[in-house]
Write an enzyme that holds these catalytic residues in place. Structure first.
Site, PDB file in Angstrom:
ATOM      1  N   TRP A   1      25.556  46.966  49.827  1.00 36.76           N
ATOM      2  CA  TRP A   1      25.698  45.883  48.790  1.00 36.76           C
ATOM      3  C   TRP A   1      26.022  44.541  49.276  1.00 36.76           C
ATOM      4  O   TRP A   1      25.766  43.713  48.640  1.00 36.76           O
ATOM      5  CB  TRP A   1      27.000  46.650  48.066  1.00 36.76           C
ATOM      6  CG  TRP A   1      28.210  46.358  48.831  1.00 36.76           C
ATOM      7  CD1 TRP A   1      28.648  47.025  50.052  1.00 36.76           C
ATOM      8  CD2 TRP A   1      29.322  45.864  48.379  1.00 36.76           C
ATOM      9  NE1 TRP A   1      29.804  46.648  50.335  1.00 36.76           N
ATOM     10  CE2 TRP A   1      30.593  45.901  49.318  1.00 36.76           C
ATOM     11  CE3 TRP A   1      29.716  45.257  47.272  1.00 36.76           C
ATOM     12  CZ2 TRP A   1      31.820  45.663  49.099  1.00 36.76           C
ATOM     13  CZ3 TRP A   1      31.386  44.872  46.911  1.00 36.76           C
ATOM     14  CH2 TRP A   1      32.132  45.112  48.030  1.00 36.76           C
ATOM     15  N   ASP A   2      26.056  44.410  50.675  1.00 37.29           N
ATOM     16  CA  ASP A   2      26.248  43.471  51.545  1.00 37.29           C
ATOM     17  C   ASP A   2      25.241  42.344  50.979  1.00 37.29           C
ATOM     18  O   ASP A   2      25.404  41.176  50.734  1.00 37.29           O
ATOM     19  CB  ASP A   2      26.038  43.555  52.832  1.00 37.29           C
ATOM     20  CG  ASP A   2      27.100  44.427  53.489  1.00 37.29           C
ATOM     21  OD1 ASP A   2      27.280  45.633  52.918  1.00 37.29           O
ATOM     22  OD2 ASP A   2      27.599  44.283  54.781  1.00 37.29           O
TER      23      ASP A   2
ATOM     24  N   LYS B   1      41.297  48.778  53.152  1.00 43.56           N
ATOM     25  CA  LYS B   1      40.498  48.197  54.365  1.00 43.56           C
ATOM     26  C   LYS B   1      40.003  46.921  53.991  1.00 43.56           C
ATOM     27  O   LYS B   1      39.961  46.203  54.907  1.00 43.56           O
ATOM     28  CB  LYS B   1      39.267  49.291  54.271  1.00 43.56           C
ATOM     29  CG  LYS B   1      38.233  48.979  55.340  1.00 43.56           C
ATOM     30  CD  LYS B   1      37.047  49.963  55.212  1.00 43.56           C
ATOM     31  CE  LYS B   1      36.007  50.041  56.356  1.00 43.56           C
ATOM     32  NZ  LYS B   1      35.051  51.192  56.396  1.00 43.56           N
ATOM     33  N   GLN B   2      39.631  46.759  52.778  1.00 41.65           N
ATOM     34  CA  GLN B   2      39.120  45.326  52.566  1.00 41.65           C
ATOM     35  C   GLN B   2      39.378  44.881  51.189  1.00 41.65           C
ATOM     36  O   GLN B   2      39.771  45.847  50.063  1.00 41.65           O
ATOM     37  CB  GLN B   2      37.541  45.396  52.827  1.00 41.65           C
ATOM     38  CG  GLN B   2      36.696  46.490  51.864  1.00 41.65           C
ATOM     39  CD  GLN B   2      35.287  46.672  52.275  1.00 41.65           C
ATOM     40  OE1 GLN B   2      35.228  47.644  53.295  1.00 41.65           O
ATOM     41  NE2 GLN B   2      34.218  46.132  52.062  1.00 41.65           N
TER      42      GLN B   2
ATOM     43  N   GLU C   1      37.348  51.525  51.293  1.00 33.22           N
ATOM     44  CA  GLU C   1      36.901  52.767  51.808  1.00 33.22           C
ATOM     45  C   GLU C   1      37.887  53.879  52.297  1.00 33.22           C
ATOM     46  O   GLU C   1      37.328  54.923  52.793  1.00 33.22           O
ATOM     47  CB  GLU C   1      35.472  52.660  52.956  1.00 33.22           C
ATOM     48  CG  GLU C   1      34.373  51.930  52.133  1.00 33.22           C
ATOM     49  CD  GLU C   1      33.286  51.565  53.012  1.00 33.22           C
ATOM     50  OE1 GLU C   1      33.698  51.550  54.112  1.00 33.22           O
ATOM     51  OE2 GLU C   1      32.145  51.623  52.924  1.00 33.22           O
TER      52      GLU C   1
END
Ligand code: IFM
Length: 764
Positions: A330-331, A588-589, A474
């Site tokens: 998806w980046d 995580k993000q 994640e």
């Protein structure tokens, strides 16, 4: 400050780690291949890699990954019988640089060997004009007369993570051309490297052995005389649209390059780069550090943009090697695509064509994953066919050395919506519906169909829900009602509905045939219901915080610092079954914050602020994708100092190269194009406050305090604009070739940009 169009170093550190990191920092690429920033005499132990875009191979049960080609750039020198190498010879001086203006790598090393000083200089580039071609100029000078032997040619000792991928490697010399021919193991695709040199001194012989196909040049070099030769190498594979055989095509390409000569090849290459920068550069006045980091980020994206007509995309580690299986995540859509969409649309098209090309793979995945779904479930890690390269056990545990079950592949369902959103953005920002008609419309409808089959209708609450997913964070897997995922799914239905309406009005016949082909008539009303009734977690009425997923607020409170203090192994993974973060609120993000950025118009400033402040201290930023989301939302809510520090973090990731290189037992070293795209977005969308929709371009500037001005170009609906934002005003120049007036809204003031005219708007 240093040269803002270059990265360079005067040090050579003879350590594996430094050589590996420099290999990334100094890599060059041209969309067809990437060549790591290693030295001429290096081999696989120093991670020399020429990674090919879009060509993959699998050996046994190991991960499928992109193919590294034989190194046609290899040269090694022997002085009076002693091999000269940065790895073993005393270095008196070393300088290496990479020009951001034209992706030319240079090294200059002064060696000392038995009382003689030898200087080696080389300059290399991968042609931006002829994608298969690499060109090198190599010179040496010795301060005393010496017996010199040069070995130059093709080294096919190849560095692979999960190879060897090239079989039946054969070395040949045909007239003056060296050839290494091979085929990939899995699909028997031919990969050939040809090399010629232009050299006018010494005595030349041919030597093949030890997986090297070389020419050996011997000479008695005169003191202080500089000897120069030129190398041209070409990589051609079965993926290339060549009319002859692969090896004939490779020979032709190097012969033609040699005939043109180094200067001509360089000037054609430079012309391409000049064109790119003319439209893609962003100027930040008053802050060299930001300018340099941003330019390096843009440079990375320009180097790896897919070759026109290839329908390739950009992997998560671009072309810096085989990490992450060379796969597209998806980046690309969420982090890199916007840069191309606004500044280099012909590459944005290519990225979308890749998703059209891999639609069948996404359909296969939908059918076979879990209970079996309908529509298109795009691969979490996508390669050339769109089948998922992500494994169910995708992270190695450094303690047990066993592979950990992760649910990235089967539950990170937001990927399909990410693709649909990008496809629709392309249409909205360019106004060009050809992609929708060429398969993009089908992609959108198949993504909607997938979410419909994945969703669950909660009768009690009279709403559809998306359950059992992994969001961008994640560390928390298999969660219900993840805000990001549900919002992306809802947007997918809205897009599908809007697209159907558009086709109905503008291309009714095309809509008819598409609906028939997809057998989707019955689903269309259901998509409307899904858009209305799909549940997305809402801000808490008192705090404004949005719960990342059901139950998140009940998880254990801890800090990232406390959590990290409990780590036993420096590379241990914080997620999967037993990860330290799993029972806690540490994420995580960016997840909710990522959603607030993507759907910024749907949330109030108060909600964005509440969530940014809630999630920021709980975010580990264990992914390079995280910092830019925090930067953009920080800019949006006026926390400009925070925005700036997160911006620098994202923009400097590849220059500083201090990122972690292992997660669990998995090697992750390489470049970070998503962060590079995030750097551009933070500057243009964040500090510039730019947002285009189908009707207008909105600019709400919020320049960082150190910046005197910010200037960039953008395309909107096929027209080109130059925008300059200073502390008090915005100047917009509409290119004279623009087709018609376009509406810009600067800090609430609506203005019409007339082709060829310059507009000046105060905003303070
Ligand atoms: O796509 C990302 C993911 O969000 C976090 N792990 C790394 C992937 C590739 O960059």
């Amino acid at each position: 400050m240093h040269n803002l169009w270059q990265v360079h170093t005067d040090k050579f550190i003879n350590e594996k780690e430094s050589i590996m990191r420099n290999g990334n920092v100094y890599q060059i690429a041209n969309g067809y291949m990437g060549y790591r920033g290693t030295l001429d005499e290096f081999g696989p132990d120093e991670l020399v890699g020429i990674t090919l875009a879009g060509l993959y191979d699998r050996v046994g049960d190991a991960w499928r990954e992109p193919v590294n080609a034989p190194n046609g750039g290899f040269t090694e020198i022997t002085l009076d019988g002693r091999e000269i190498s940065a790895l073993s010879t005393r270095i008196k001086k070393h300088h290496q640089s990479l020009s951001l203006g034209n992706a030319v790598f240079e090294r200059e090393t002064d060696f000392e060997s038995r009382g003689k000083a030898l200087q080696i200089k080389s300059t290399r580039f991968l042609s931006a004009d002829e994608p298969n071609l690499g060109v090198i100029k190599f010179s040496f000078t010795c301060n005393k007369a010496a017996r010199v032997r040069i070995k130059t040619g093709i080294d096919y000792n190849i560095w692979d993570l999960n190879g060897p991928h090239l079989l039946k490697l054969t070395a040949k010399k045909k007239s003056g051309t060296l050839l290494v021919q091979s085929v990939t193991g899995e699909a028997s695709k031919k990969v050939t490297v040809a090399e010629v040199i232009d050299l006018h001194f010494g005595k030349q012989t041919h030597e093949a052995g030890g997986n090297k196909n070389l020419r050996v040049i011997e000479l008695d070099a005169k003191a202080n005389q500089t000897y120069t030769f030129y190398k041209y190498f070409a990589v051609v594979t079965d993926n290339d649209p060549v009319k002859t055989s692969v090896h004939e095509a490779a020979i032709k390409k190097v012969e033609e390059a040699k005939d043109s000569g180094y200067d001509e090849c360089l000037s054609r290459h430079n012309a391409q780069w000049a064109k790119r920068w003319e439209h893609c550069d962003v100027k930040i006045e008053g802050d060299d550090e930001a300018q340099h980091a941003l330019r390096y980020s843009i440079f990375q994206l320009l180097m790896v943009a897919p070759v026109n007509g290839s329908a390739n995309s950009i992997p998560a580690r671009a072309l810096s090697g085989q990490v992450y299986k060379g796969a597209i995540f998806w980046d690309t859509e969420m982090f890199m695509f916007p840069f191309f969409l606004y500044t280099y649309p012909e590459k944005a098209v290519e990225l979308m064509r890749y998703r059209i090309k891999t639609l069948d793979g996404a359909r296969r995945k939908a059918k076979t994953e879990g209970a079996g779904y309908r529509g298109a479930f795009y691969a979490w890690e996508s390669q050339e066919s769109g089948d998922d390269a992500c494994t169910y056990f995708n992270i190695g545990d450094p303690f047990s050395k066993r592979d950990l079950r992760t649910y990235f592949r089967d539950k990170q369902v937001h990927i399909s919506g990410d693709v649909a959103i990008a496809m629709w953005e392309y249409f909205k920002v360019t106004g060009d519906d050809s992609l929708l008609l060429e398969g993009g419309g089908e992609v959108i409808l198949e993504c909607a169909r997938f979410y419909y089959s994945y969703a669950y209708f909660n009768k009690d609450k009279h709403r559809h829900e998306i359950l059992d997913v992994v969001g961008p964070d994640e560390y928390h897997e298999r969660v219900n009602n993840n805000a990001f995922t549900s919002m992306v799914a809802k947007a997918t239905f809205e897009i599908a509905n809007a697209m159907v309406e558009y086709l109905r009005r503008r291309h009714p016949d095309k809509l008819k045939s598409l609906v028939k082909k997809m057998d989707i008539t019955g689903a269309l009303p259901v998509f409307r219901e899904m858009a209305d009734l799909l549940y997305v977690p809402q801000p808490d009425e008192t705090t404004g915080a949005i719960e990342q997923f059901d139950g998140y607020f009940k998880l254990k409170e801890t800090t990232v610092k406390e959590l990290k203090a409990r780590m036993i192994h420096p590379n241990e993974y914080l997620g999967a079954g037993q990860g330290l973060a799993v029972p806690t609120k540490v994420i995580k993000q960016a997840d909710v914050v990522m959603m607030l950025n993507l759907f910024k118009d749907r949330y109030t400033e108060q909600v964005k602020k509440a969530n940014w402040e809630y999630y920021e201290p709980r975010t580990e930023h264990g992914s390079s994708l995280s910092a830019c989301a925090y930067a953009m939302v920080a800019a949006d809510i006026g926390k400009l100092d925070w925005a700036y520090s997160y911006f620098l973090k994202t923009a400097k990731i590849d220059i500083e190269a201090r990122y972690k290189v292992y997660v669990g037992t998995i090697f992750m070293g390489g470049s970070h194009p998503a962060a590079n795209g995030g750097a551009w977005m933070t500057v243009v969308f964040g500090f510039g406050g730019v947002k285009a929709n189908a009707e207008r371009v909105v600019i709400n500037p919020r320049l960082y305090k150190e910046w005197k001005s910010l200037q960039f170009n953008m395309f909107y609906k096929g027209d080109s604009f130059n925008v300059k934002i200073t502390r008090n005003d915005v100047t917009i120049i509409a290119d004279p070739s623009n087709k018609c007036n376009r509406t810009f809204v600067v800090s609430g003031k609506s203005i019409e940009c007339v082709p060829g005219k310059r507009l000046f708007v105060g905003y303070r």
